[in-house]
Scaffold this active site. Structure first.
Site, PDB file in Angstrom:
ATOM      1  N   HIS A  51       0.837  -1.203   0.000  1.00 38.03           N
ATOM      2  CA  HIS A  51       0.000   0.000   0.000  1.00 38.03           C
ATOM      3  C   HIS A  51       0.879   1.263   0.000  1.00 38.03           C
ATOM      4  O   HIS A  51       0.684   2.162  -0.835  1.00 38.03           O
ATOM      5  CB  HIS A  51      -0.897  -0.018   1.243  1.00 38.03           C
ATOM      6  CG  HIS A  51      -1.794   1.158   1.375  1.00 38.03           C
ATOM      7  ND1 HIS A  51      -3.119   1.141   1.008  1.00 38.03           N
ATOM      8  CD2 HIS A  51      -1.575   2.414   1.843  1.00 38.03           C
ATOM      9  CE1 HIS A  51      -3.669   2.310   1.245  1.00 38.03           C
ATOM     10  NE2 HIS A  51      -2.747   3.107   1.751  1.00 38.03           N
ATOM     11  N   GLU A  52       1.819   1.324   0.925  1.00 37.48           N
ATOM     12  CA  GLU A  52       2.664   2.519   1.013  1.00 37.48           C
ATOM     13  C   GLU A  52       3.601   2.639  -0.180  1.00 37.48           C
ATOM     14  O   GLU A  52       3.957   3.749  -0.591  1.00 37.48           O
ATOM     15  CB  GLU A  52       3.452   2.513   2.324  1.00 37.48           C
ATOM     16  CG  GLU A  52       2.597   2.537   3.582  1.00 37.48           C
ATOM     17  CD  GLU A  52       1.600   3.686   3.640  1.00 37.48           C
ATOM     18  OE1 GLU A  52       1.849   4.737   3.006  1.00 37.48           O
ATOM     19  OE2 GLU A  52       0.562   3.532   4.322  1.00 37.48           O
ATOM     20  N   HIS A 108       1.920   4.689  -2.754  1.00 39.67           N
ATOM     21  CA  HIS A 108       2.120   6.117  -2.501  1.00 39.67           C
ATOM     22  C   HIS A 108       3.529   6.543  -2.895  1.00 39.67           C
ATOM     23  O   HIS A 108       3.730   7.565  -3.569  1.00 39.67           O
ATOM     24  CB  HIS A 108       1.923   6.415  -1.010  1.00 39.67           C
ATOM     25  CG  HIS A 108       0.508   6.396  -0.541  1.00 39.67           C
ATOM     26  ND1 HIS A 108      -0.482   7.187  -1.106  1.00 39.67           N
ATOM     27  CD2 HIS A 108      -0.101   5.706   0.467  1.00 39.67           C
ATOM     28  CE1 HIS A 108      -1.626   6.985  -0.459  1.00 39.67           C
ATOM     29  NE2 HIS A 108      -1.425   6.082   0.480  1.00 39.67           N
ATOM     30  N   GLU A 159      -4.373   7.983  -3.050  1.00 43.35           N
ATOM     31  CA  GLU A 159      -4.910   6.737  -2.515  1.00 43.35           C
ATOM     32  C   GLU A 159      -5.282   5.765  -3.625  1.00 43.35           C
ATOM     33  O   GLU A 159      -5.239   4.550  -3.439  1.00 43.35           O
ATOM     34  CB  GLU A 159      -6.121   7.031  -1.632  1.00 43.35           C
ATOM     35  CG  GLU A 159      -6.538   5.884  -0.734  1.00 43.35           C
ATOM     36  CD  GLU A 159      -5.514   5.530   0.331  1.00 43.35           C
ATOM     37  OE1 GLU A 159      -5.631   4.433   0.931  1.00 43.35           O
ATOM     38  OE2 GLU A 159      -4.584   6.337   0.581  1.00 43.35           O
TER      39      GLU A 159
END
Length: 489
Positions: free
Chosen positions: A254-255, A258, A284
Site C-alpha cells: 500500500h505505502e 504512494h 490513494e
C-alpha cells in the site's frame, strides 16, 4: 530574470523547506525519543511560521500579477502557486504557528492515550485541535462551509455533499455484499508465528518487486504505516505482527503505491508545486490499486504464496487457491487499516460522518467516543471492545487532518476506474503478475498518471488515464465479482 523565473525560484525554496518539515514528521513517527515531543512541537511551530510567511509573502502576490506562463506546465505552476498564496493569506500567521505546535504535541498525547486505552487523557488536546481547525476552516471558507474548506485541502474542488452522494450510492451494495459474504463459511487463515526480521526482509523484496526505488527511499517501522517525502527522497513505513504477516506485507505494498507515485513524477517538477501528487484521493488510488487489485489478485497471490512458503515453511495453507482466499478473507474486525475490501469503505463512512459533525458543531468532542461506539454497533453489528480499536485507533484527528478520511474511499473509486483501463491495456496482466512481474502494470500507471504530478486536476487526471469520468460503479462491480467468486455467492 522574468517574474515567472523569480516566482519559481522562490517556490522551489519554499518547497525545499516544506520537505525539511516533512522529514521532521517522519523522524517523529519512526526514530524520535519519546521525551523529545515538546521540543519537536516547538521546532515544527518555528518552521511552520517560516513556511507560512513565505507562502503569504506579498512579493508572491506582486509576482503573480505580472508572471506569464509560456506553456501548459507553466500555467499549472502559476495556478498552484496562486492557490497556495490565496489560502495562506486567509489563515493568520499566529493560527498557523499554533496549529503546528498543538498538533505536534497532540500526536504524542494521542499515542500515549492509545497505549493506555485512556480516551479521557486525549480529549482535552483534541478539543483544542478541533477549536483551532474550526477557526482555520472559518477563515478558509470565507462564509462557506467549514468542512468543505477542509476537504478542499486534500481533494480540491470536491465538497462534503458530493462525497456524501457517492457514499450513499455505495452503501447499499456494500452492505448487501457484506451480509451475503458473512453468511458463508470463512476461508482458513494462516497459522503459526512469523519471525519479524524475516517479515521485514520479505517486505523489502515486495517493495522492490512493485518498483520502489530503494536508492531514493527506505522502509522503516512505525505504529501507523505512512509514506513521506517526494522526488529523490521518498520514505515509507510498515509494521509487523508475529501472527499476522499480511499486515506487514500489504501495508508495505500500500505505502509503496504512494511512494512510487512520488518517485515517478516527472523530474522537471522536482521541488515545485507540481512535484507532488495532485490530491490525496488520487494518491490513494495508487496505494489501493497496488495493494488490492494487483497485490490481492489471484495471479499475484499465487507468486506470493511460493515466496512465503520458501521463507516461513508450512503456515497452515495447502495451496495457492487457499492462500488467495486467506488473503481476501472477510471477517469482523475493528481496525480500518486491517479491513478487507468489502468492509473498508464502511469504516471510512463512519469517520466521514463523525468528523463532518464535529466541524459543523453537531457533535461535541466530549460526545465522540459514545457516538463512535454507537455508530460502530449500528454499522457492524458488534460493540467496540477498547478505545484503541475505536476512536483512538487513527492518528488523523490528533494532527488536524479533518477532511482527509473521505479521500481514502475516493481513492478506491478512482482505483476501480483505473483497473478497468489497465486490464484493457495489458491483456496478459495476470500472466505477468503470476510470475511476480509487476512492471507492465506499474509502468502503465506511471506513464498514464503518476508522471504528471500536480499538472492536472484530480478528476481530470483520472479521466485522462482511465478514459471515463470517475464513478463508483467499476469499484462496486469489481468487488461483487471478486468476492462472489471467492465465497460462491
Amino acid at each position: 530574470m522574468t517574474a515567472f523565473d523569480e516566482l519559481m525560484g522562490f517556490a522551489r525554496e519554499t518547497a525545499a523547506l516544506g520537505e525539511i518539515s516533512g522529514r521532521l514528521g517522519w523522524d517523529q513517527e519512526t526514530m524520535m525519543p519519546r521525551g523529545s515531543a515538546a521540543q519537536r512541537g516547538q521546532e515544527m511551530s518555528a518552521i511552520e511560521a517560516v513556511l507560512h510567511a513565505r507562502r503569504s509573502d506579498p512579493r508572491v502576490g506582486e509576482l503573480l500579477e505580472t508572471a506569464q506562463a509560456s506553456d501548459e506546465v507553466g500555467a499549472a505552476q502559476l495556478r498552484e502557486i496562486r492557490r497556495a498564496y490565496e489560502r495562506a493569506g486567509k489563515v493568520p500567521a499566529d493560527l498557523a504557528k499554533t496549529l503546528a505546535r498543538v498538533t505536534s504535541e497532540a500526536q504524542g498525547k494521542w499515542a500515549q492515550a492509545r497505549a493506555d486505552e485512556d480516551v479521557a487523557a486525549f480529549l482535552p488536546v483534541l478539543e483544542e485541535v478541533v477549536a483551532l481547525k474550526r477557526e482555520e476552516g472559518a477563515a478558509l471558507a470565507n462564509g462557506g462551509t467549514l468542512y468543505d474548506a477542509m476537504v478542499d485541502d486534500y481533494e480540491p474542488n470536491t465538497t462534503g455533499d458530493e462525497i456524501a452522494t457517492i457514499f450513499e450510492a455505495m452503501r447499499p451494495r456494500l452492505v448487501n455484499l457484506r451480509s451475503r459474504v458473512l453468511e458463508k463459511a470463512a476461508p482458513k487463515g494462516v497459522t503459526g508465528t512469523f519471525d519479524e526480521s524475516k517479515q521485514m526482509k520479505l517486505t523489502r523484496k515486495l517493495a522492490k518487486t512493485f518498483g520502489y526505488d530503494m536508492n531514493r527511499g527506505r522502509v522503516d517501522k512505525a505504529v501507523h504505516p505512512f509514506s513521506s517525502g517526494s522526488g529523490q527522497d521518498v520514505r515509507i513505513t510498515t509494521r509487523t505482527n508475529p501472527t499476522d504477516p499480511f499486515n506487514c506485507f500489504y501495508s508495505t505494498i500500500h505505502e509503496v503505491g504512494h511512494g512510487c507515485y512520488e518517485q515517478n513524477i516527472d523530474d522537471q517538477y522536482l521541488l515545485t508545486p507540481l512535484g507532488r501528487g495532485v490530491s490525496m484521493g488520487v494518491h490513494e488510488s495508487q496505494s489501493r490499486i497496488y495493494e488490492n487489485q494487483l497485490g490481492r489478485g489471484r495471479a499475484f497471490t499465487g507468486w506470493l504464496f511460493e515466496e512465503m512458503s520458501e521463507v516461513f515453511g508450512d503456515f497452515g495453507i495447502a495451496d495457492a487457491d487457499g492462500f488467495y482466499a486467506a488473503v481476501n478473507k472477510v471477517n469482523n474486525g475493528y481496525i480500518r487499516t486491517e479491513a478487507d475490501e468489502v468492509q473498508y469503505n464502511l469504516h471510512i463512512m463512519l469517520r466521514f460522518d463523525l468528523e463532518r459533525a464535529l466541524m459543523q458543531g453537531d457533535l461535541q468532542v466530549s460526545e465522540l467516543e459514545a457516538a463512535w461506539n454507537d455508530r460502530f454497533v449500528a454499522d457492524f453489528g458488534y460493540a467496540v471492545d477498547k478505545p484503541s480499536n475505536g476512536c483512538l485507533q487513527d492518528v488523523h484527528w490528533s494532527v488536524g487532518l479533518f477532511g482527509y478520511f473521505p479521500t481514502y474511499s475516493l481513492g478506491n473509486v478512482y482505483a476501480g476506474c483505473l483497473f478497468e483501463a489497465l486490464k484493457s491495456s495489458v491483456p496478459d496482466l495476470d500472466a505477468q503478475l503470476s510470475k511476480g512481474e509487476t512492471s507492465a502494470a506499474t509502468s502503465w500507471l506511471s506513464d498514464n498518471l503518476q508522471r504528471y504530478g500536480g499538472l492536472y486536476a484530480p478528476r481530470e487526471v483520472i479521466e485522462k488515464a482511465s478514459g471515463m469520468a470517475p464513478s463508483e460503479l467499476p469499484l462496486l462491480n469489481y468487488l461483487e465479482a471478486k468476492f462472489s467468486e471467492i465465497y460462491g455467492l
